[in-house]
Design an enzyme around this catalytic site. Sequence first.
Site, PDB file in Angstrom:
ATOM      1  N   CYS A   1      38.821  47.090  27.712  1.00 28.55           N
ATOM      2  CA  CYS A   1      39.413  48.309  28.088  1.00 28.55           C
ATOM      3  C   CYS A   1      38.388  49.266  27.792  1.00 28.55           C
ATOM      4  O   CYS A   1      37.382  49.258  28.267  1.00 28.55           O
ATOM      5  CB  CYS A   1      40.565  48.611  26.707  1.00 28.55           C
TER       6      CYS A   1
ATOM      7  N   ARG B   1      42.036  56.262  34.766  1.00 26.31           N
ATOM      8  CA  ARG B   1      40.440  55.893  34.230  1.00 26.31           C
ATOM      9  C   ARG B   1      39.954  54.660  35.071  1.00 26.31           C
ATOM     10  O   ARG B   1      38.843  54.666  35.289  1.00 26.31           O
ATOM     11  CB  ARG B   1      40.564  55.652  32.977  1.00 26.31           C
TER      12      ARG B   1
END
Length: 273
Positions: free
Chosen positions: A231, A178
């Site tokens: 995050c 990611r």
Amino acid sequence: MSRVLITASELAESLQGQLPPRVLDCRARLGDRDAGLRLWEAGHVPGSLHLDLDRDLATEPGQCGRHPLPSSGDFAATLQRLGISPTVPVVVLDDMGGQLAAARAWWMLAVWAGHPDVRVLDGGLHAWQEEGGELVLGLEPLPEPSRWQPTFDGRACMSADDVFSGRELKLDARSEERFRGEAEPIDAVAGHIPGAVCRPSAANLTETGRFKAPETLDAELPHGEAIVAYCGSGVTACHNILAYAIAGRPKPRLYPGSWSEWVRDPSRPVARG
């Protein structure tokens, strides 16, 4: 053992003591807002209360990301409802090594609200069961409400504008795929904040789901005069902040909106690779 962690055997012993901790079960599943309550109802540590990721540890998703912090007033009301005050020790747990919601609860209670005695169950519910800990069914009576009015530390957080203009080292807790922009299963844009470094939250744990030793974490965690943790939505970033605390290092600040807020503004830069 770091004072921010508690082992399953220590928890079992403390539950029999004169001042047992308030145990908060923070289990959750992304994409299923009711999963945490169902899991708690299906079996939980005796006396533990359910603390909901989406309803107690966050407010409704929107421009500020997928898991924005609740208002300080709303979170204070949650703590009062659960009978939490600075004189009541607190233990938080989940079933993912603290990565999903237990670390977020620890950060909100200990760092943001300033509670002096909050610990995360190392290894979570799995460790409790491995030690022969009992799971019980059914509802638990709510304790007498508290009147605690925490003094919230706004300096523990950073806004998107602060992150955009600041020089802090940006620490990304998402997976490497990611981070590099090779896969993005949740948010509309793939990649990372320019200048960030990747420290997946799972890297803080051993193969048994416990936290690595403080000296190991100290050797592995990035160094910087000032660090901001982020995050996807400000949840697993708290796991990295917790890891710094276990290592005995200064705690990074949290960017609560994280990537899910960052990419809502097309003027903010995106890096890949």
